[in-house]
Scaffold this motif. Sequence first.
Motif, PDB file in Angstrom:
ATOM      1  N   PHE A  76       0.841  -1.202   0.000  1.00  0.00           N
ATOM      2  CA  PHE A  76       0.000   0.000   0.000  1.00  0.00           C
ATOM      3  C   PHE A  76       0.875   1.251   0.000  1.00  0.00           C
ATOM      4  CE2 PHE A  76      -2.720   3.181   2.157  1.00  0.00           C
ATOM      5  CZ  PHE A  76      -3.846   3.123   1.343  1.00  0.00           C
ATOM      6  N   ALA A  77       1.865   1.279   0.880  1.00  0.00           N
ATOM      7  CA  ALA A  77       2.765   2.444   0.959  1.00  0.00           C
ATOM      8  C   ALA A  77       3.537   2.639  -0.343  1.00  0.00           C
ATOM      9  CB  ALA A  77       3.730   2.275   2.132  1.00  0.00           C
TER      10      ALA A  77
ATOM     11  N   ASN B  92       3.394   5.823  -2.910  1.00  0.00           N
ATOM     12  CA  ASN B  92       4.622   6.518  -3.320  1.00  0.00           C
ATOM     13  C   ASN B  92       4.747   6.609  -4.830  1.00  0.00           C
ATOM     14  OD1 ASN B  92       5.484   7.091  -0.726  1.00  0.00           O
ATOM     15  ND2 ASN B  92       6.716   5.234  -0.554  1.00  0.00           N
ATOM     16  N   ARG B  93       4.152   5.665  -5.545  1.00  0.00           N
ATOM     17  CA  ARG B  93       4.180   5.686  -7.016  1.00  0.00           C
ATOM     18  C   ARG B  93       3.100   6.590  -7.602  1.00  0.00           C
ATOM     19  NH1 ARG B  93       4.548  -0.632  -8.728  1.00  0.00           N
ATOM     20  NH2 ARG B  93       6.285  -1.205  -7.381  1.00  0.00           N
ATOM     21  N   GLY B  94       2.254   7.168  -6.750  1.00  0.00           N
ATOM     22  CA  GLY B  94       1.249   8.097  -7.239  1.00  0.00           C
ATOM     23  C   GLY B  94      -0.185   7.624  -7.126  1.00  0.00           C
ATOM     24  N   ALA B  95      -0.425   6.433  -6.569  1.00  0.00           N
ATOM     25  CA  ALA B  95      -1.801   5.963  -6.397  1.00  0.00           C
ATOM     26  C   ALA B  95      -2.513   6.825  -5.360  1.00  0.00           C
ATOM     27  CB  ALA B  95      -1.806   4.500  -5.951  1.00  0.00           C
ATOM     28  N   VAL B  96      -3.822   6.919  -5.489  1.00  0.00           N
ATOM     29  CA  VAL B  96      -4.648   7.663  -4.540  1.00  0.00           C
ATOM     30  C   VAL B  96      -5.238   6.662  -3.553  1.00  0.00           C
ATOM     31  CG1 VAL B  96      -6.702   9.101  -4.283  1.00  0.00           C
ATOM     32  CG2 VAL B  96      -5.184   9.433  -6.239  1.00  0.00           C
ATOM     33  N   GLY B  97      -4.924   6.836  -2.280  1.00  0.00           N
ATOM     34  CA  GLY B  97      -5.424   5.932  -1.250  1.00  0.00           C
ATOM     35  C   GLY B  97      -6.862   6.240  -0.890  1.00  0.00           C
ATOM     36  N   GLU B  98      -7.643   5.185  -0.680  1.00  0.00           N
ATOM     37  CA  GLU B  98      -9.034   5.324  -0.246  1.00  0.00           C
ATOM     38  C   GLU B  98      -9.189   4.846   1.201  1.00  0.00           C
ATOM     39  OE1 GLU B  98     -13.156   6.021  -0.287  1.00  0.00           O
ATOM     40  OE2 GLU B  98     -11.621   6.708  -1.671  1.00  0.00           O
TER      41      GLU B  98
ATOM     42  N   GLU C 187      -6.755   2.788   4.343  1.00  0.00           N
ATOM     43  CA  GLU C 187      -5.524   2.150   4.810  1.00  0.00           C
ATOM     44  C   GLU C 187      -5.780   0.671   5.089  1.00  0.00           C
ATOM     45  OE1 GLU C 187      -2.520   3.902   6.387  1.00  0.00           O
ATOM     46  OE2 GLU C 187      -3.037   5.696   5.260  1.00  0.00           O
ATOM     47  N   PRO C 188      -4.740  -0.157   5.076  1.00  0.00           N
ATOM     48  CA  PRO C 188      -4.913  -1.576   5.374  1.00  0.00           C
ATOM     49  C   PRO C 188      -5.531  -1.801   6.755  1.00  0.00           C
ATOM     50  CG  PRO C 188      -2.723  -1.166   4.479  1.00  0.00           C
ATOM     51  CD  PRO C 188      -3.342   0.171   4.734  1.00  0.00           C
ATOM     52  N   GLN C 189      -6.475  -2.736   6.788  1.00  0.00           N
ATOM     53  CA  GLN C 189      -7.071  -3.118   8.064  1.00  0.00           C
ATOM     54  C   GLN C 189      -7.589  -4.542   7.997  1.00  0.00           C
ATOM     55  OE1 GLN C 189     -10.091  -0.066   8.541  1.00  0.00           O
ATOM     56  NE2 GLN C 189     -11.675  -1.399   7.770  1.00  0.00           N
ATOM     57  N   ALA C 190      -7.577  -5.211   9.152  1.00  0.00           N
ATOM     58  CA  ALA C 190      -8.129  -6.559   9.244  1.00  0.00           C
ATOM     59  C   ALA C 190      -9.639  -6.457   9.100  1.00  0.00           C
ATOM     60  CB  ALA C 190      -7.758  -7.190  10.574  1.00  0.00           C
ATOM     61  N   THR C 191     -10.218  -7.302   8.229  1.00  0.00           N
ATOM     62  CA  THR C 191     -11.655  -7.206   7.986  1.00  0.00           C
ATOM     63  C   THR C 191     -12.428  -8.477   8.300  1.00  0.00           C
ATOM     64  OG1 THR C 191     -11.371  -7.789   5.675  1.00  0.00           O
ATOM     65  CG2 THR C 191     -11.376  -5.457   6.210  1.00  0.00           C
ATOM     66  N   ALA C 192     -11.750  -9.623   8.343  1.00  0.00           N
ATOM     67  CA  ALA C 192     -12.460 -10.871   8.633  1.00  0.00           C
ATOM     68  C   ALA C 192     -11.504 -11.885   9.243  1.00  0.00           C
ATOM     69  CB  ALA C 192     -13.079 -11.440   7.360  1.00  0.00           C
ATOM     70  N   GLU C 193     -11.978 -12.537  10.304  1.00  0.00           N
ATOM     71  CA  GLU C 193     -11.239 -13.630  10.931  1.00  0.00           C
ATOM     72  C   GLU C 193     -11.837 -14.928  10.408  1.00  0.00           C
ATOM     73  OE1 GLU C 193      -8.621 -13.527  12.970  1.00  0.00           O
ATOM     74  OE2 GLU C 193      -8.569 -11.347  13.047  1.00  0.00           O
ATOM     75  N   LEU C 194     -11.088 -15.653   9.590  1.00  0.00           N
ATOM     76  CA  LEU C 194     -11.552 -16.918   9.045  1.00  0.00           C
ATOM     77  C   LEU C 194     -10.872 -18.056   9.803  1.00  0.00           C
ATOM     78  CD1 LEU C 194     -11.498 -15.728   5.369  1.00  0.00           C
ATOM     79  CD2 LEU C 194     -13.476 -15.935   6.849  1.00  0.00           C
ATOM     80  N   SER C 195     -11.198 -19.286   9.465  1.00  0.00           N
ATOM     81  CA  SER C 195     -10.733 -20.423  10.265  1.00  0.00           C
ATOM     82  C   SER C 195      -9.213 -20.513  10.383  1.00  0.00           C
ATOM     83  CB  SER C 195     -11.289 -21.729   9.704  1.00  0.00           C
ATOM     84  OG  SER C 195     -10.817 -21.941   8.382  1.00  0.00           O
ATOM     85  N   ASP C 196      -8.483 -20.186   9.329  1.00  0.00           N
ATOM     86  CA  ASP C 196      -7.033 -20.345   9.368  1.00  0.00           C
ATOM     87  C   ASP C 196      -6.252 -19.069   9.077  1.00  0.00           C
ATOM     88  OD1 ASP C 196      -7.761 -20.173   6.720  1.00  0.00           O
ATOM     89  OD2 ASP C 196      -6.347 -21.693   6.046  1.00  0.00           O
TER      90      ASP C 196
ATOM     91  N   LEU D 267      -8.183 -11.910   7.025  1.00  0.00           N
ATOM     92  CA  LEU D 267      -8.230 -11.206   5.747  1.00  0.00           C
ATOM     93  C   LEU D 267      -8.006  -9.724   5.998  1.00  0.00           C
ATOM     94  CD1 LEU D 267      -8.795 -11.117   2.698  1.00  0.00           C
ATOM     95  CD2 LEU D 267     -11.219 -10.843   3.272  1.00  0.00           C
ATOM     96  N   TRP D 268      -6.969  -9.183   5.357  1.00  0.00           N
ATOM     97  CA  TRP D 268      -6.647  -7.768   5.420  1.00  0.00           C
ATOM     98  C   TRP D 268      -6.995  -7.136   4.076  1.00  0.00           C
ATOM     99  CZ3 TRP D 268      -4.007  -4.770   9.199  1.00  0.00           C
ATOM    100  CH2 TRP D 268      -3.735  -5.465  10.384  1.00  0.00           C
ATOM    101  N   LEU D 269      -7.605  -5.953   4.106  1.00  0.00           N
ATOM    102  CA  LEU D 269      -7.950  -5.233   2.880  1.00  0.00           C
ATOM    103  C   LEU D 269      -7.491  -3.783   2.972  1.00  0.00           C
ATOM    104  CD1 LEU D 269     -11.644  -6.402   2.304  1.00  0.00           C
ATOM    105  CD2 LEU D 269      -9.585  -7.263   1.178  1.00  0.00           C
ATOM    106  N   ALA D 270      -7.179  -3.228   1.806  1.00  0.00           N
ATOM    107  CA  ALA D 270      -6.890  -1.802   1.653  1.00  0.00           C
ATOM    108  C   ALA D 270      -7.444  -1.403   0.291  1.00  0.00           C
ATOM    109  CB  ALA D 270      -5.391  -1.534   1.710  1.00  0.00           C
ATOM    110  N   PHE D 271      -7.727  -0.118   0.112  1.00  0.00           N
ATOM    111  CA  PHE D 271      -8.308   0.323  -1.150  1.00  0.00           C
ATOM    112  C   PHE D 271      -7.606   1.553  -1.698  1.00  0.00           C
ATOM    113  CE2 PHE D 271     -11.603  -2.082   0.944  1.00  0.00           C
ATOM    114  CZ  PHE D 271     -12.055  -2.900  -0.080  1.00  0.00           C
TER     115      PHE D 271
END
Length: 127
Positions: free
Chosen positions: A79-80, A84-90, A92-101, A104-108
């Motif tokens: 993400f960082a 730095n390459r010019g992408a527009v962040g929507e 920040e990374p965050q944990a979104t789901a606790e699955l069995s093993d 899941l982390w998502l960022a946009f």
Amino acid sequence: MSTPISGIGQIAITVSDVDQALAFYRDILGLPFLFRPAPNLAFLDSGGVRLMLSTPQGAGAVGGNSILYFKVADIGTTFAALLNRGAVGEREPQATAELSDHTLWLAFLRDPDGNLVGLMEERLRAR
């Protein structure tokens, strides 16, 4: 410079009715059902790429805001680097789901037309 993206991990399709869409993708197209964590979400498998069925979230509209989710090994670093390459962040990374093993982390990010681009890391839990 090589890209930290390793492939598409998930595609989100915005639908008006998750039950109807699930019946179509699972029962008519034959995609294997994975899980359904909420009434407005369902996940299927399409050859190793997850297909997420969801009702519109926020300002979304049916058929108007599908999202590609790209797999990454280290979501924070990636993400960082993309910012730095010019992408527009929507979001920040965050944990979104606790699955069995894993967790899941998502960022946009946003592409030049304002479309959401998802980054996903499936972080295995220590045993």
